[in-house]
Design a protein around this motif. Structure first.
Motif, PDB file in Angstrom:
ATOM      1  N   ALA A  92     -32.384  -8.515 -46.608  1.00 42.68           N
ATOM      2  CA  ALA A  92     -33.042  -7.439 -47.366  1.00 42.68           C
ATOM      3  C   ALA A  92     -32.077  -6.306 -47.691  1.00 42.68           C
ATOM      4  O   ALA A  92     -32.255  -5.590 -48.698  1.00 42.68           O
ATOM      5  CB  ALA A  92     -34.233  -6.901 -46.582  1.00 42.68           C
ATOM      6  N   MET A  93     -31.031  -6.151 -46.874  1.00 43.52           N
ATOM      7  CA  MET A  93     -30.082  -5.064 -47.093  1.00 43.52           C
ATOM      8  C   MET A  93     -29.289  -5.225 -48.390  1.00 43.52           C
ATOM      9  O   MET A  93     -28.641  -4.285 -48.846  1.00 43.52           O
ATOM     10  CB  MET A  93     -29.124  -4.965 -45.900  1.00 43.52           C
ATOM     11  CG  MET A  93     -29.791  -4.504 -44.606  1.00 43.52           C
ATOM     12  SD  MET A  93     -30.647  -2.920 -44.784  1.00 43.52           S
ATOM     13  CE  MET A  93     -29.275  -1.862 -45.222  1.00 43.52           C
TER      14      MET A  93
ATOM     15  N   ASN B 261     -42.294 -12.296 -44.481  1.00 44.58           N
ATOM     16  CA  ASN B 261     -40.931 -12.599 -44.072  1.00 44.58           C
ATOM     17  C   ASN B 261     -39.998 -12.745 -45.281  1.00 44.58           C
ATOM     18  O   ASN B 261     -38.912 -13.316 -45.158  1.00 44.58           O
ATOM     19  CB  ASN B 261     -40.896 -13.888 -43.240  1.00 44.58           C
ATOM     20  CG  ASN B 261     -41.529 -13.698 -41.878  1.00 44.58           C
ATOM     21  OD1 ASN B 261     -41.432 -12.624 -41.285  1.00 44.58           O
ATOM     22  ND2 ASN B 261     -42.176 -14.731 -41.372  1.00 44.58           N
ATOM     23  N   ASP B 262     -40.419 -12.218 -46.407  1.00 50.96           N
ATOM     24  CA  ASP B 262     -39.634 -12.279 -47.629  1.00 50.96           C
ATOM     25  C   ASP B 262     -38.697 -11.069 -47.673  1.00 50.96           C
ATOM     26  O   ASP B 262     -39.149  -9.923 -47.705  1.00 50.96           O
ATOM     27  CB  ASP B 262     -40.569 -12.268 -48.838  1.00 50.96           C
ATOM     28  CG  ASP B 262     -39.843 -12.467 -50.152  1.00 50.96           C
ATOM     29  OD1 ASP B 262     -38.640 -12.121 -50.232  1.00 50.96           O
ATOM     30  OD2 ASP B 262     -40.457 -12.972 -51.109  1.00 50.96           O
ATOM     31  N   PRO B 263     -37.369 -11.279 -47.689  1.00 53.03           N
ATOM     32  CA  PRO B 263     -36.425 -10.157 -47.721  1.00 53.03           C
ATOM     33  C   PRO B 263     -36.616  -9.233 -48.924  1.00 53.03           C
ATOM     34  O   PRO B 263     -36.429  -8.015 -48.807  1.00 53.03           O
ATOM     35  CB  PRO B 263     -35.057 -10.843 -47.770  1.00 53.03           C
ATOM     36  CG  PRO B 263     -35.283 -12.190 -47.161  1.00 53.03           C
ATOM     37  CD  PRO B 263     -36.675 -12.574 -47.577  1.00 53.03           C
ATOM     38  N   VAL B 264     -36.990  -9.811 -50.073  1.00 51.32           N
ATOM     39  CA  VAL B 264     -37.197  -8.988 -51.264  1.00 51.32           C
ATOM     40  C   VAL B 264     -38.374  -8.036 -51.052  1.00 51.32           C
ATOM     41  O   VAL B 264     -38.303  -6.847 -51.396  1.00 51.32           O
ATOM     42  CB  VAL B 264     -37.425  -9.864 -52.511  1.00 51.32           C
ATOM     43  CG1 VAL B 264     -37.749  -8.994 -53.718  1.00 51.32           C
ATOM     44  CG2 VAL B 264     -36.201 -10.730 -52.789  1.00 51.32           C
ATOM     45  N   VAL B 265     -39.454  -8.553 -50.490  1.00 59.06           N
ATOM     46  CA  VAL B 265     -40.626  -7.716 -50.201  1.00 59.06           C
ATOM     47  C   VAL B 265     -40.256  -6.599 -49.238  1.00 59.06           C
ATOM     48  O   VAL B 265     -40.634  -5.436 -49.424  1.00 59.06           O
ATOM     49  CB  VAL B 265     -41.774  -8.577 -49.633  1.00 59.06           C
ATOM     50  CG1 VAL B 265     -42.919  -7.690 -49.150  1.00 59.06           C
ATOM     51  CG2 VAL B 265     -42.269  -9.567 -50.683  1.00 59.06           C
ATOM     52  N   LEU B 266     -39.515  -6.949 -48.190  1.00 54.41           N
ATOM     53  CA  LEU B 266     -39.113  -5.937 -47.211  1.00 54.41           C
ATOM     54  C   LEU B 266     -38.243  -4.871 -47.866  1.00 54.41           C
ATOM     55  O   LEU B 266     -38.426  -3.670 -47.608  1.00 54.41           O
ATOM     56  CB  LEU B 266     -38.371  -6.592 -46.046  1.00 54.41           C
ATOM     57  CG  LEU B 266     -37.876  -5.642 -44.947  1.00 54.41           C
ATOM     58  CD1 LEU B 266     -39.035  -4.858 -44.336  1.00 54.41           C
ATOM     59  CD2 LEU B 266     -37.122  -6.416 -43.856  1.00 54.41           C
ATOM     60  N   ALA B 267     -37.325  -5.278 -48.719  1.00 55.26           N
ATOM     61  CA  ALA B 267     -36.457  -4.318 -49.395  1.00 55.26           C
ATOM     62  C   ALA B 267     -37.258  -3.361 -50.280  1.00 55.26           C
ATOM     63  O   ALA B 267     -36.989  -2.151 -50.307  1.00 55.26           O
ATOM     64  CB  ALA B 267     -35.416  -5.056 -50.230  1.00 55.26           C
ATOM     65  N   VAL B 268     -38.245  -3.894 -50.980  1.00 58.68           N
ATOM     66  CA  VAL B 268     -39.101  -3.054 -51.818  1.00 58.68           C
ATOM     67  C   VAL B 268     -39.835  -2.020 -50.967  1.00 58.68           C
ATOM     68  O   VAL B 268     -39.924  -0.833 -51.330  1.00 58.68           O
ATOM     69  CB  VAL B 268     -40.102  -3.922 -52.613  1.00 58.68           C
ATOM     70  CG1 VAL B 268     -41.161  -3.045 -53.283  1.00 58.68           C
ATOM     71  CG2 VAL B 268     -39.374  -4.761 -53.656  1.00 58.68           C
ATOM     72  N   ILE B 269     -40.359  -2.452 -49.833  1.00 56.57           N
ATOM     73  CA  ILE B 269     -41.104  -1.542 -48.946  1.00 56.57           C
ATOM     74  C   ILE B 269     -40.171  -0.465 -48.393  1.00 56.57           C
ATOM     75  O   ILE B 269     -40.542   0.722 -48.318  1.00 56.57           O
ATOM     76  CB  ILE B 269     -41.765  -2.336 -47.813  1.00 56.57           C
ATOM     77  CG1 ILE B 269     -42.878  -3.221 -48.381  1.00 56.57           C
ATOM     78  CG2 ILE B 269     -42.321  -1.397 -46.741  1.00 56.57           C
ATOM     79  CD1 ILE B 269     -43.487  -4.174 -47.379  1.00 56.57           C
TER      80      ILE B 269
END
Length: 367
Positions: A206-207, A313-321
């Motif tokens: 996500a980073m 557990n989706d890195p893209v979703v986490l990055a958006v949040i």
């Protein structure tokens, strides 16, 4: 009558164990003579000054089966020759020597279940290791009718599975007035054990889409895999490994961080029903956090939102949040305001009342 002597046994080197430092300090101040026992390695820092006594064994082995065998044997022999009114086993990995030593010496014993040991990923994912520890749990937990754990769901499991009724004593920080800051510095923070099951497989990739750097303050059995993930996703300039800090120094860093992380994989009841120390550490620092949407955290966050809960557990979703939380100023400030309110209620000064009553009851009824 002299002070009642309590001996607690753990499988760490004591210096970074804030939970046991709080428990032992409260009991020492409550009039008990307290000793905390662990082990040290060549890289262990000196013991920090405490009001209670401390002892560390120097071992030949630092991990694996031989470590547990050596430590349990040495702990058992040592306990046999100690004068104590009560012996406490902290989690499953010290329960055998404490049980037999307390039984032979005819002393009171207490089990402190910080987690569901057999449901940790590093145990439940290894069938042979799981069967061994599960046998230990089934055999010895019922022999500790007196004990406590960190939340109600865990207490319910111990009651249903083993017929023991355990007190709930949450693992929360001591309330310190100057331990928070509303003005933050531009870095993200993961603090605590860098172990399997902490969802680094989502956080590190996500980073790629987050500009603020991530500080990792801690060490553990998953450190090499985390470094491999950092290299795989080419985020070496964004993920900074800071190592382990003494608790008092870590508190300063936590208060400066813009955002913290309390993330777990859903790969065992220990994670699913967890109540991690860092959840409250971020809260006490007025540092908003991204937190996994598991039952205990969901319940607490419903009282007053101090975290953004995620179930993906989706890195893209986490990055958006992450990015949205950092840029939505009014929402971010509201999370901080709730932290300031709840740190007054979710603090060790409240939990230690339950702790001291627990031990007063043990000695008053001759349990």
């Amino acid at each position: 009558m002299g002070k009642k002597k309590l001996i607690f046994s753990v499988t760490n080197d004591l210096v970074f164990d804030q939970r046991m430092q709080r428990i032992c300090t409260s009991l020492q101040h409550a009039g008990y003579d307290v000793m905390l026992v662990g082990f040290s390695t060549k890289s262990s820092p000196p013991l920090s000054a405490q009001v209670f006594k401390q002892k560390r064994f120097r071992l030949f082995f630092s991990k694996g089966k031989l470590f547990y065998l050596e430590y349990n044997l040495r702990l058992f022999i040592w306990l046999l020759f100690q004068w104590a009114d009560l012996m406490g086993a902290i989690d499953l990995d010290t329960i055998i020597p404490v049980y037999y030593a307390s039984r032979i010496r005819k002393k009171k014993r207490v089990y402190d279940a910080h987690e569901l040991f057999c449901e940790m990923k590093e145990v439940v994912s290894r069938p042979i290791i799981f069967r061994i520890w599960k046998w230990v749990e089934r055999k010895y937990v019922p022999r500790f009718p007196i004990g406590y754990t960190v939340n109600a769901p865990l207490a319910e499991i111990f009651k249903n599975d083993y017929g023991v009724v355990y007190e709930v004593i949450r693992n929360v920080p001591v309330l310190v007035e100057n331990s928070f800051s509303l003005e933050k510095e531009p870095f993200l923070l993961y603090q605590g054990a860098v172990n399997e099951g902490r969802n680094f497989e989502t956080l590190i990739p996500a980073m790629q889409w987050v500009e603020m750097p991530l500080w990792i303050c801690g060490d553990g059995n998953f450190m090499e895999q985390v470094k491999e993930l950092v290299a795989k996703y080419n985020v070496q300039d964004k993920v900074i490994f800071k190592g382990k800090y003494l608790p008092e120094n870590l508190r300063t860093i936590t208060a400066k961080a813009s955002l913290g992380f309390t993330l777990f994989e859903n790969n065992g009841l220990s994670n699913y029903l967890s109540l991690a120390n860092r959840f409250f550490d971020y809260l006490h620092a007025a540092t908003p956090q991204i937190c996994v949407d598991f039952p205990v955290y969901h319940q607490l966050n419903n009282i007053a939102p101090v975290a953004v809960l995620v179930d993906s557990n989706d890195p893209v979703v986490l990055a958006v949040i992450i990015n949205k939380t950092l840029t939505d100023t009014s929402f971010y400030r509201k999370l901080q305001e709730n932290c300031l309110i709840m740190r007054e209620k979710w603090c060790w000064q409240q939990e230690e009342i339950t702790l001291t009553r627990f031990y007063q009851k043990i000695f008053s009824i001759g349990a």
